[in-house]
Design a protein around this motif. Structure first.
Motif, mmCIF file in Angstrom:
data_model
loop_
_atom_site.group_PDB
_atom_site.id
_atom_site.type_symbol
_atom_site.label_atom_id
_atom_site.label_comp_id
_atom_site.label_asym_id
_atom_site.label_seq_id
_atom_site.Cartn_x
_atom_site.Cartn_y
_atom_site.Cartn_z
ATOM 1 N N LYS A 26 -9.335 3.858 4.825
ATOM 2 C CA LYS A 26 -9.607 4.077 3.392
ATOM 3 C C LYS A 26 -8.886 3.020 2.553
ATOM 4 C CE LYS A 26 -8.119 8.267 3.823
ATOM 5 N NZ LYS A 26 -7.714 9.670 3.591
ATOM 6 N N GLN A 27 -9.515 2.633 1.448
ATOM 7 C CA GLN A 27 -8.843 1.708 0.547
ATOM 8 C C GLN A 27 -7.826 2.474 -0.287
ATOM 9 O OE1 GLN A 27 -11.391 -0.861 -1.836
ATOM 10 N NE2 GLN A 27 -9.651 -1.530 -3.053
ATOM 11 N N ASP A 28 -6.684 1.853 -0.516
ATOM 12 C CA ASP A 28 -5.629 2.474 -1.315
ATOM 13 C C ASP A 28 -5.757 1.960 -2.752
ATOM 14 O OD1 ASP A 28 -1.959 2.419 -1.114
ATOM 15 O OD2 ASP A 28 -3.329 3.296 -2.568
ATOM 16 N N PHE A 29 -6.143 2.841 -3.686
ATOM 17 C CA PHE A 29 -6.356 2.403 -5.064
ATOM 18 C C PHE A 29 -5.051 2.243 -5.842
ATOM 19 C CE2 PHE A 29 -10.836 2.141 -4.971
ATOM 20 C CZ PHE A 29 -11.282 3.114 -4.091
ATOM 21 N N SER A 30 -3.946 2.556 -5.187
ATOM 22 C CA SER A 30 -2.657 2.328 -5.858
ATOM 23 C C SER A 30 -2.015 1.023 -5.374
ATOM 24 C CB SER A 30 -1.709 3.503 -5.583
ATOM 25 O OG SER A 30 -1.459 3.604 -4.186
ATOM 26 N N SER A 68 0.848 -1.188 0.000
ATOM 27 C CA SER A 68 0.000 0.000 0.000
ATOM 28 C C SER A 68 0.883 1.237 0.000
ATOM 29 C CB SER A 68 -0.896 -0.008 1.239
ATOM 30 O OG SER A 68 -1.613 1.207 1.352
ATOM 31 N N GLY A 98 -9.517 -5.266 -8.772
ATOM 32 C CA GLY A 98 -8.777 -4.257 -9.532
ATOM 33 C C GLY A 98 -7.372 -4.013 -9.011
ATOM 34 N N ILE A 99 -6.792 -5.013 -8.357
ATOM 35 C CA ILE A 99 -5.435 -4.867 -7.811
ATOM 36 C C ILE A 99 -4.464 -5.541 -8.763
ATOM 37 C CG2 ILE A 99 -3.886 -5.559 -5.924
ATOM 38 C CD1 ILE A 99 -6.288 -5.337 -4.041
#
Lengths: 292, 162
Positions: B85-89, B36, B125-126
């Motif tokens: 929070k979710q980490d979109f990266s 993350s 989507g990871i």
């Protein structure tokens, strides 16, 4: 075969303590198809160390009986034959199982954990036998002893793992058994068979130890039983309970569906249940032991 | 600085620089490692099997044991490090999923584990940026917070990084 190497192996085996009289008689009874639990109780009644262990395990946190268990008969009835055999083998062969398998880059107790998982898995697999029904507790006992040859062979093959692993990768050896045979003239199954004879184990257990990597070579009447241990051995390694550099480096038979009835899901369900039994067994005999 | 050692079915995460996460003897099991960048944290789960429907009690007791319960549990743990929070990266690396030599399909538990983990990552989507899976080797993997490398070890050869 290198006769000098074989002579060294024989000397090591002769220097290995024999099984205690009660453990040896227990193995004989366990291998008899129509034995009863009371026969086994009578054998261990005079073995105070083993009796004490059984009572301790029966009253351990892992089992938490409603009332304290204070008699051997109740302890055995409560725990069952699997625990009786498991504790007997663990205590009488501790010197064998505790030794680090340096020749396989293994650690102390790796052999015990591998064989225990195999024993519990073999017992579950045996219940799925298609034709010849096999006693689950005998499959357990066979699984618990199948790799004893490694404890002897290990000290004579130190620093060999790199050559063996490179040879397998390059196709010079089919698997670890093939490498042991070609490099040393004997493999751990053959060494284990000689040790089993020294311990005067019943013929059926000797056969399991000798053929656990080649179950098709077992006698027709014991082939399904030996195959159960063969598959239990594979399950143990797949689950991460191997003995070092040889982990997963064995050919596994593909005739499982000929001898047993189980699907992919059945097999995976067996793995979960075996893992749970393993954790419970280890927690009961080693309360301070960190699980794998 | 903490050193986390994961057993079968266990998961852990950290973001303190110099901390390590390690797990041993992956046979058919898969170690899923999530990175993350937002919170500079790393999490790992030691997955034994792919589908929790075979034993729901085990999944409740040890969610990391199965891919379909372990993956969301690890995501939740990672989100806690990232202020909920979710980490979109976020990106992933996997190791393990081995099998015995010449095993039949029934015994190919490792491949089923790998396939399920990849499916779950795609669904979330990871991106899977590296993998070291299959073969007949038992792997030990470790990761150090502050590094993007997963270090893989097996007896008989020097360790390598993915």
């Amino acid at each position: 075969m290198d006769e000098q190497f074989k002579a060294k192996i024989i000397r090591s085996i002769k220097n290995t303590p024999v099984l205690s009289p009660s453990a040896a008689r227990l193995m004989q009874v366990a291998a008899s198809p129509d034995h009863e639990l009371k026969d086994m109780i009578e054998i261990i009644r005079g073995d105070f160390a083993l009796t004490g262990q059984l009572l301790r395990v029966a009253n351990s946190v892992a089992f938490s009986p409603m009332q304290p268990i204070t008699s051997l008969d109740r302890a055995v009835a409560y725990l069952g034959e699997v625990y009786l055999i498991g504790l007997a083998v663990n205590s009488c062969a501790a010197a064998v199982f505790d030794s680090p398998l340096t020749g396989y880059e293994g650690h102390k107790r790796d052999l015990w954990r591998h064989q225990l998982f195999c024993a519990l898995a073999s017992r579950r697999i045996s219940f799925a036998a298609k034709k010849n029904k096999i006693p689950g507790d005998l499959a357990f006992t066979g699984g618990l002893l199948h790799d004893i040859g490694k404890a002897i062979l290990s000290e004579h093959i130190v620093k060999s793992s790199k050559e063996i692993l490179e040879g397998i990768a390059e196709g010079r050896y089919q698997d670890y058994m093939d490498a042991e045979e070609k490099l040393f003239g004997m493999d751990h199954a053959q060494v284990g068979h000689i040790l089993a004879q020294h311990w005067k184990l019943p013929p059926v257990l000797q056969e399991i130890i000798l053929h656990h990597h080649g179950p098709e070579e077992a006698s027709p009447e014991n082939r399904t039983l030996v195959y159960a241990i063969h598959l239990g051995d594979a399950m143990s390694m797949l689950a991460g309970f191997d003995t070092g550099s040889d982990g997963l480096k064995y050919r596994v038979g593909t005739k499982d569906q000929e001898y047993f009835t189980f699907t992919e899901l059945n097999l995976e369900a067996m793995q979960v249940e075996t893992n749970q039994e393993f954790d419970r067994f280890e927690a009961s005999i080693n309360p301070d032991n960190q699980q794998h | 600085m903490i050193d986390i050692v994961l057993g079968i079915g266990h998961l852990g995460a950290a973001n303190m620089p110099g901390s390590t996460i390690k797990t041993y003897a992956l046979g058919s099991c898969v170690a899923l490692t999530l990175f993350s960048p937002s919170c500079r944290g790393i999490g790992m789960v030691h997955i034994a099997l792919s589908d929790s429907s075979i034993n729901k009690n085990k999944a409740i007791e040890t969610p990391g044991y199965f891919a379909d319960t372990g993956f969301p549990a690890l995501l939740k743990k990672m989100a806690m490090m990232n202020k909920g929070k979710q980490d979109f990266s976020m990106f992933a690396k996997i190791a393990g999923g081995a099998s015995m030599i010449g095993a039949s399909d029934v015994f190919n538990i490792g491949q089923r584990n790998v396939d399920q983990v990849k499916k779950l990552l795609r669904g979330a989507g990871i991106t899977l940026t590296a993998e070291d899976t299959g073969g007949s080797i038992s792997r030990t993997v470790s990761v150090e917070i502050g590094s993007d490398n997963v270090v893989v070890y097996t007896p008989g050869r020097p360790e390598w990084k993915i």
